[in-house]
Design a protein around this motif. Structure first.
Motif, mmCIF file in Angstrom:
data_model
loop_
_atom_site.group_PDB
_atom_site.id
_atom_site.type_symbol
_atom_site.label_atom_id
_atom_site.label_comp_id
_atom_site.label_asym_id
_atom_site.label_seq_id
_atom_site.Cartn_x
_atom_site.Cartn_y
_atom_site.Cartn_z
ATOM 1 N N SER A 108 0.825 -1.209 0.000
ATOM 2 C CA SER A 108 0.000 0.000 0.000
ATOM 3 C C SER A 108 0.857 1.256 0.000
ATOM 4 O O SER A 108 0.604 2.194 -0.769
ATOM 5 C CB SER A 108 -0.924 -0.001 1.215
ATOM 6 N N PHE A 109 1.879 1.297 0.838
ATOM 7 C CA PHE A 109 2.747 2.472 0.891
ATOM 8 C C PHE A 109 3.508 2.652 -0.417
ATOM 9 O O PHE A 109 3.600 3.760 -0.948
ATOM 10 C CB PHE A 109 3.732 2.351 2.052
ATOM 11 N N THR B 44 1.090 3.953 -3.048
ATOM 12 C CA THR B 44 0.650 5.326 -2.790
ATOM 13 C C THR B 44 1.737 6.332 -3.116
ATOM 14 O O THR B 44 1.468 7.420 -3.646
ATOM 15 C CB THR B 44 0.228 5.477 -1.321
ATOM 16 N N HIS B 45 2.976 5.973 -2.841
ATOM 17 C CA HIS B 45 4.067 6.923 -3.025
ATOM 18 C C HIS B 45 4.804 6.724 -4.336
ATOM 19 O O HIS B 45 5.852 7.323 -4.557
ATOM 20 C CB HIS B 45 5.020 6.847 -1.830
ATOM 21 N N THR C 88 -3.686 -0.253 4.060
ATOM 22 C CA THR C 88 -4.740 -0.143 3.053
ATOM 23 C C THR C 88 -6.017 0.410 3.661
ATOM 24 O O THR C 88 -6.674 1.296 3.088
ATOM 25 C CB THR C 88 -4.999 -1.516 2.410
ATOM 26 N N MET D 32 -6.314 4.236 4.112
ATOM 27 C CA MET D 32 -6.563 5.104 2.962
ATOM 28 C C MET D 32 -7.952 4.905 2.351
ATOM 29 O O MET D 32 -8.319 5.615 1.411
ATOM 30 C CB MET D 32 -5.499 4.856 1.890
ATOM 31 N N TRP E 173 5.706 16.619 -0.200
ATOM 32 C CA TRP E 173 5.451 15.410 -0.973
ATOM 33 C C TRP E 173 5.693 15.534 -2.461
ATOM 34 O O TRP E 173 5.460 14.586 -3.202
ATOM 35 C CB TRP E 173 3.993 14.971 -0.754
ATOM 36 N N PRO F 152 0.038 12.293 -1.614
ATOM 37 C CA PRO F 152 -0.699 11.032 -1.529
ATOM 38 C C PRO F 152 -2.159 11.167 -1.104
ATOM 39 O O PRO F 152 -2.832 10.156 -0.921
ATOM 40 C CB PRO F 152 0.088 10.256 -0.470
ATOM 41 N N TYR F 153 -2.696 12.380 -0.981
ATOM 42 C CA TYR F 153 -4.029 12.562 -0.401
ATOM 43 C C TYR F 153 -5.156 12.388 -1.422
ATOM 44 O O TYR F 153 -6.176 11.782 -1.133
ATOM 45 C CB TYR F 153 -4.110 13.930 0.278
ATOM 46 N N HIS F 154 -5.048 13.013 -2.572
ATOM 47 C CA HIS F 154 -6.006 12.869 -3.666
ATOM 48 C C HIS F 154 -7.429 13.293 -3.285
ATOM 49 O O HIS F 154 -8.416 12.716 -3.745
ATOM 50 C CB HIS F 154 -6.007 11.431 -4.185
#
Length: 216
Positions: A44-45, A48-49, A65, A68, A97, A102-104
């Protein structure tokens, strides 16, 4: 109904969410990076990144997971957005970042100094709120709709929302690390009086994951 959540917030065994001496080179304080070693390798990390690596699966990845999922807005303290204090001296600073955070979704940053919203790649928009924690939550709930609002930190921000009884659910990842000093999350807080109980806990080599929920 949407919830106000704390997710994947890493703590030391002695209760610190950041180490001492936070600055541009050490945004999490000295030793603070060690708190997050459980999440860095996870799928997941990595996804995301945007590292392009596959990443690990299992319990740590499951919690990353879940952290998020179902989010419509975030709230951050200013220290989570920038290392500076006082009036905004660097208009080019747009967070830690890069161009695609990573927020979206909308991110509401608590600050005493007004600033125009910043739109980033991937749907993230930083909006700066000068009216305090309740004003930020009102705006975040409106933006999130039926989705949840996540409190991203730092410690001071989480404490303010906890003291105001505004947090519905919390997930802490307690790392096998002792910091000794820094920013302590629970000092002076009575979680029982605030209405929380442990609803889930599981241990991995990287962290003990603990879920606390407030009684309805």
């Amino acid at each position: 109904m949407s919830k106000v959540r704390i997710n994947a917030f890493s703590l030391s065994i002695d209760g610190y969410g950041a180490g001492p001496g936070q600055d541009l080179e050490n945004p999490l304080g000295r030793g603070g990076l060690d708190l997050h070693q459980w999440v860095f390798p996870t799928r997941s990390f990595q996804a995301t990144h945007g590292t392009g690596e596959t990443g690990t699966t299992g319990i740590d990845d499951d919690f990353a997971t879940r952290a998020m999922a179902g989010l419509g807005a975030w709230i951050l303290g200013r220290n989570m957005f920038a290392p500076s204090r006082g009036p905004w001296a660097d208009p080019e600073w747009k967070g830690w970042w890069g161009p695609n955070p990573p927020y979206h979704c909308p991110v509401f940053v608590l600050t005493h100094y007004a600033r125009a919203p910043i739109r980033m790649d991937g749907g993230t928009e930083f909006r700066f709120v000068t009216g305090g924690i309740h004003a930020a939550l009102k705006e975040a709930r409106a933006a999130a709709g039926n989705l949840d609002v996540r409190l991203g930190g730092g410690v001071s921000t989480l404490r303010q929302y906890l003291e105001a009884r505004l947090v519905d659910e919390m997930h802490f990842a307690v790392a096998p690390v002792v910091l000794g000093s820094g920013e302590h999350l629970f000092q002076g807080l009575d979680l029982v009086k605030l209405g929380y109980r442990v609803t889930e806990h599981v241990t991995t080599p990287g962290a003990t994951h603990i879920i606390l929920a407030r009684a309805s």
